[in-house]
Structure formats: structure tokens, C-alpha cells
Design a protein around this motif. Structure first.
Motif, PDB file in Angstrom:
ATOM      1  N   GLU A 136     -14.093 -12.848   0.536  1.00 44.12           N
ATOM      2  CA  GLU A 136     -12.932 -12.569  -0.325  1.00 44.12           C
ATOM      3  C   GLU A 136     -12.640 -11.073  -0.369  1.00 44.12           C
ATOM      4  N   HIS A 137     -13.682 -10.241  -0.375  1.00 47.33           N
ATOM      5  CA  HIS A 137     -13.462  -8.793  -0.312  1.00 47.33           C
ATOM      6  C   HIS A 137     -12.797  -8.402   1.014  1.00 47.33           C
ATOM      7  N   ILE A 138     -13.234  -9.014   2.092  1.00 42.23           N
ATOM      8  CA  ILE A 138     -12.649  -8.692   3.395  1.00 42.23           C
ATOM      9  C   ILE A 138     -11.178  -9.085   3.444  1.00 42.23           C
ATOM     10  N   ILE A 139     -10.864 -10.243   2.864  1.00 40.83           N
ATOM     11  CA  ILE A 139      -9.462 -10.675   2.852  1.00 40.83           C
ATOM     12  C   ILE A 139      -8.607  -9.687   2.066  1.00 40.83           C
ATOM     13  N   ARG A 140      -9.128  -9.205   0.961  1.00 36.66           N
ATOM     14  CA  ARG A 140      -8.386  -8.199   0.178  1.00 36.66           C
ATOM     15  C   ARG A 140      -8.157  -6.925   1.000  1.00 36.66           C
ATOM     16  N   GLU A 141      -9.163  -6.514   1.739  1.00 35.90           N
ATOM     17  CA  GLU A 141      -9.017  -5.318   2.567  1.00 35.90           C
ATOM     18  C   GLU A 141      -8.004  -5.547   3.686  1.00 35.90           C
ATOM     19  N   ASP A 142      -8.024  -6.726   4.278  1.00 42.28           N
ATOM     20  CA  ASP A 142      -7.030  -7.023   5.312  1.00 42.28           C
ATOM     21  C   ASP A 142      -5.621  -7.048   4.742  1.00 42.28           C
ATOM     22  N   TYR A 143      -5.481  -7.609   3.543  1.00 41.93           N
ATOM     23  CA  TYR A 143      -4.178  -7.592   2.879  1.00 41.93           C
ATOM     24  C   TYR A 143      -3.700  -6.163   2.634  1.00 41.93           C
ATOM     25  N   LEU A 144      -4.616  -5.308   2.214  1.00 43.16           N
ATOM     26  CA  LEU A 144      -4.258  -3.919   1.938  1.00 43.16           C
ATOM     27  C   LEU A 144      -3.815  -3.211   3.209  1.00 43.16           C
ATOM     28  N   VAL A 145      -4.507  -3.459   4.297  1.00 43.14           N
ATOM     29  CA  VAL A 145      -4.123  -2.828   5.564  1.00 43.14           C
ATOM     30  C   VAL A 145      -2.726  -3.268   5.987  1.00 43.14           C
ATOM     31  N   GLU A 146      -2.420  -4.547   5.820  1.00 44.21           N
ATOM     32  CA  GLU A 146      -1.084  -5.028   6.176  1.00 44.21           C
ATOM     33  C   GLU A 146      -0.010  -4.372   5.305  1.00 44.21           C
ATOM     34  N   ALA A 147      -0.292  -4.217   4.015  1.00 45.77           N
ATOM     35  CA  ALA A 147       0.674  -3.563   3.131  1.00 45.77           C
ATOM     36  C   ALA A 147       0.851  -2.089   3.506  1.00 45.77           C
ATOM     37  N   LEU A 148      -0.229  -1.426   3.861  1.00 44.90           N
ATOM     38  CA  LEU A 148      -0.130  -0.026   4.261  1.00 44.90           C
ATOM     39  C   LEU A 148       0.701   0.134   5.534  1.00 44.90           C
ATOM     40  N   GLU A 149       0.591  -0.807   6.437  1.00 46.96           N
ATOM     41  CA  GLU A 149       1.403  -0.733   7.657  1.00 46.96           C
ATOM     42  C   GLU A 149       2.894  -0.845   7.343  1.00 46.96           C
ATOM     43  N   VAL A 150       3.254  -1.718   6.404  1.00 41.48           N
ATOM     44  CA  VAL A 150       4.664  -1.849   6.023  1.00 41.48           C
ATOM     45  C   VAL A 150       5.154  -0.571   5.339  1.00 41.48           C
ATOM     46  N   LEU A 151       4.340  -0.003   4.462  1.00 40.85           N
ATOM     47  CA  LEU A 151       4.742   1.231   3.777  1.00 40.85           C
ATOM     48  C   LEU A 151       4.866   2.390   4.761  1.00 40.85           C
ATOM     49  N   GLU A 152       3.992   2.433   5.723  1.00 40.31           N
ATOM     50  CA  GLU A 152       4.103   3.471   6.756  1.00 40.31           C
ATOM     51  C   GLU A 152       5.411   3.321   7.537  1.00 40.31           C
ATOM     52  N   LEU A 153       5.781   2.096   7.823  1.00 36.73           N
ATOM     53  CA  LEU A 153       7.043   1.847   8.525  1.00 36.73           C
ATOM     54  C   LEU A 153       8.235   2.303   7.690  1.00 36.73           C
ATOM     55  N   TYR A 154       8.183   2.074   6.381  1.00 39.48           N
ATOM     56  CA  TYR A 154       9.283   2.492   5.514  1.00 39.48           C
ATOM     57  C   TYR A 154       9.389   4.017   5.430  1.00 39.48           C
ATOM     58  N   CYS A 155       8.253   4.695   5.379  1.00 38.91           N
ATOM     59  CA  CYS A 155       8.285   6.157   5.368  1.00 38.91           C
ATOM     60  C   CYS A 155       8.894   6.710   6.660  1.00 38.91           C
ATOM     61  N   ASP A 156       8.535   6.112   7.771  1.00 41.63           N
ATOM     62  CA  ASP A 156       9.105   6.529   9.048  1.00 41.63           C
ATOM     63  C   ASP A 156      10.605   6.258   9.089  1.00 41.63           C
ATOM     64  N   LEU A 157      11.050   5.135   8.502  1.00 44.02           N
ATOM     65  CA  LEU A 157      12.482   4.809   8.466  1.00 44.02           C
ATOM     66  C   LEU A 157      13.257   5.813   7.622  1.00 44.02           C
ATOM     67  N   LEU A 158      12.703   6.214   6.487  1.00 47.24           N
ATOM     68  CA  LEU A 158      13.388   7.187   5.638  1.00 47.24           C
ATOM     69  C   LEU A 158      13.493   8.552   6.319  1.00 47.24           C
ATOM     70  N   LEU A 159      12.481   8.909   7.094  1.00 50.67           N
ATOM     71  CA  LEU A 159      12.574  10.165   7.832  1.00 50.67           C
ATOM     72  C   LEU A 159      13.642  10.095   8.917  1.00 50.67           C
ATOM     73  N   ALA A 160      13.775   8.940   9.560  1.00 50.45           N
ATOM     74  CA  ALA A 160      14.788   8.795  10.595  1.00 50.45           C
ATOM     75  C   ALA A 160      16.197   8.829  10.016  1.00 50.45           C
ATOM     76  N   ARG A 161      16.367   8.377   8.781  1.00 51.08           N
ATOM     77  CA  ARG A 161      17.684   8.359   8.131  1.00 51.08           C
ATOM     78  C   ARG A 161      17.732   9.328   6.955  1.00 51.08           C
TER      79      ARG A 161
END
Length: 306
Positions: free
Chosen positions: A55-80
Motif C-alpha cells: 500500500e505504501h508503494i502504491i501511494r508512492e507510484d500515485y505520487l510519481v504519476e501526479a508529479l509527472e502531470v504537474l511537471e507537464l503543466y509547468c512546462d506548458l505555462l512556460l511555453a505559453r
């Protein structure tokens, strides 16, 4: 918007991207080490401990997926960033990215400090009302995947068992998953005899369709209904094969249909044709010549009769 600083926002977006990449790498490496530890728990039959660690590992995997989406949004805001800087309101193409970063800021500011500065700059740019709606997701513009990955809902048992099966396979360990974890409704036990559940008779006031289909006699050949007259509705049931042909209609003024096995229709009374309409032609001569005088006389007689 007097306290909004575009360069400060742009710099922190870049720093946030670098910090997110480092955090993703750190979480991923830690999850790989934890998988080796779980494989040892499976080997020593400490399954309850293994499920908690999964269950701890699943939480960490969920966090990594969320961080990837947030990183994508930061890159999008820099592009625009030009669109973000020039307009006094948030453009429709940037609402989801800005709202998601504001929503995730209080949840990740302990790991990524730049989120606090970014959320504050967005609040100065678009107003406190916009920031309040984004933090509470009142307008429903926050990314649904980020909400789920950073949520606190309990992990499904079926997902935990799937993780354990995959870890045991990768580390060549034998593991038998819990069958009850894969039931959609965990409160309902599986059938013991392996037969499908058939509701009792009281659930069907008009008859149980499961038992009725098995006890019903085979359907016999039924002849199509035959109409006895045109003046009334058709009968509810067809005639029996042992019965004779249908009787004559009660209304004599209506014709009766004909067909195989049916009586012939009644003929209507018609007036007779007069026999004196045209005169009898005289017998023709034996020589076969046409008498024009006789034809002229007969034509004159017809004209006088009219």
C-alpha cells in the motif's frame, strides 16, 4: 495585480520542473528497493506485512504519476508564458493548468517549495476569488487524475493483490492471491456449489421465469386464425384442426371469401340482359357477297330507334 511579478513566476516554474524531476527519481528508486523487501516478506510468508508495504508503494507510484502531470503543466505555462503575462484574466487554454497547480500547492509545498511562490503569484495575477475556487475545485477545472492520485481514499484490495502477484513473479516467488479481494462486492460471498443464484418464487408474483422455462411443455403447431366475415373483429383463437369448414356468414349482403376448405361465395342477383336490343341478323347468302342496300336499311332503323 500590482504585486504580480512575471519574472519571478517564470523563474520558479523552471525551478519547479527541476525539483519535480529529482523528486520523481527519488520516489522511483525508493519504490524499487521496497519491492525487494516485499519479495522477502512473501518468501517468509509474512503476507500481512507485505500487504501493508504494498500500500505504501502504491501511494508512492500515485505520487510519481501526479508529479509527472504537474511537471507537464509547468512546462506548458512556460511555453505559453506570453499569453499568461499579457492577459488580465486566465485564458481558457490555461485554466486547467493554473487551477491544478494552485490546488496541488498546499499538498506538495513541503516537498517542492516553489509551489507556494507559484500559487501566490497566480493569486496576485487573477485575484483571490479565482484562487479560492481553484483550491476548493468549485469550478471543476482541476485535473481529475491529479485529484485521484493525491487523494486519501483507501486502496482497493484487488490492486494490492495485483501488486503482490507482480512482485512475486519478478522475484521468482510463489504467491497465491486472495480470491475474495477480486469480488466487486466484497460483502457477498461466492457461491459454494458453483451454480448461479436463482431467486425464490416469492420474488416473482407472475411466475419464476427461470423455472417456467424448464417446465413448460413444447409449443405445438398453431394454425393462423381464419376470419369468418368482414363485418366484425377477428376471433381470438383459430379453429381446431379437427373442425370442419366455417359456416356461412350471417350477413347475406356481404361476400364470403373463398379459399381452400371454404364454401363458395354467394353470387349476387343481377338483372337479366334484354334480348331485343339488337335485331337478329338475316341469314347470309350462299354466294358470300355483301348486300349494301340491306346494311343501309339496318343502319336507318337503328337511327330511328335512338
Amino acid at each position: 495585480m500590482p504585486n504580480f511579478k512575471a519574472e519571478k513566476l517564470k523563474t520558479n516554474l523552471k525551478l519547479c520542473i527541476n525539483r519535480l524531476k529529482l523528486l520523481e527519481k527519488k520516489k522511483t528508486e525508493g519504490a524499487m528497493k521496497a519491492r525487494k523487501e516485499i519479495a522477502d516478506y512473501i518468501k517468509t510468508h509474512r503476507l500481512e506485512r507485505a500487504r501493508v508495504r504494498v500500500e505504501h508503494i502504491i501511494r508512492e507510484d500515485y505520487l510519481v504519476e501526479a508529479l509527472e502531470v504537474l511537471e507537464l503543466y509547468c512546462d506548458l505555462l512556460l511555453a505559453r508564458f506570453g499569453l499568461l503575462e499579457q492577459k488580465a484574466y486566465c485564458d481558457d487554454t490555461l485554466v486547467e493548468a493554473v487551477s491544478t497547480l494552485i490546488w496541488a500547492s498546499p499538498r506538495l509545498v513541503a516537498d517542492v517549495q516553489e509551489f507556494g511562490i507559484i500559487a501566490h503569484q497566480f493569486e496576485e495575477k487573477f485575484g483571490k476569488e479565482f484562487a479560492h475556487q481553484a483550491k476548493s475545485n468549485l469550478s471543476g477545472t482541476v485535473n481529475a487524475k491529479v485529484i485521484h492520485r493525491l487523494g486519501v481514499e483507501p486502496i482497493k484490495k484487488s490492486l494490492i493483490e495485483n501488486y503482490l502477484v507482480e512482485i512475486a513473479r519478478n522475484y521468482h516467488q510463489e504467491y497465491q492471491p486472495d480470491p475474495s479481494a477480486f469480488l466487486e462486492n466484497e460483502d457477498v460471498p461466492p457461491p459454494m456449489d458453483g451454480k448461479p443464484f436463482i431467486p425464490p418464487e416469492e420474488f416473482y408474483p407472475e411466475g419464476n421465469m427461470y423455472t417456467a422455462a424448464a417446465t413448460a411443455p413444447p409449443a405445438s403447431h398453431v394454425l393462423p386464425p381464419q376470419y369468418t366475415s368482414y363485418g366484425g373483429p377477428p376471433p381470438t383463437q383459430g379453429p381446431s384442426p379437427t373442425q370442419g369448414p366455417p359456416s356461412q356468414p350471417s350477413n347475406p349482403g356481404l361476400p364470403f371469401p373463398t379459399g381452400p376448405g371454404l364454401a363458395q361465395s354467394r353470387t349476387m342477383d343481377l338483372p337479366s340482359v334484354p334480348s331485343h336490343t339488337f335485331p337478329e341478323p338475316p341469314p347470309s347468302g350462299g354466294d358470300g357477297d355483301v348486300d349494301f342496300d340491306d346494311l343501309t336499311r339496318r343502319f336507318e332503323d337503328l337511327k330511328r330507334r335512338k
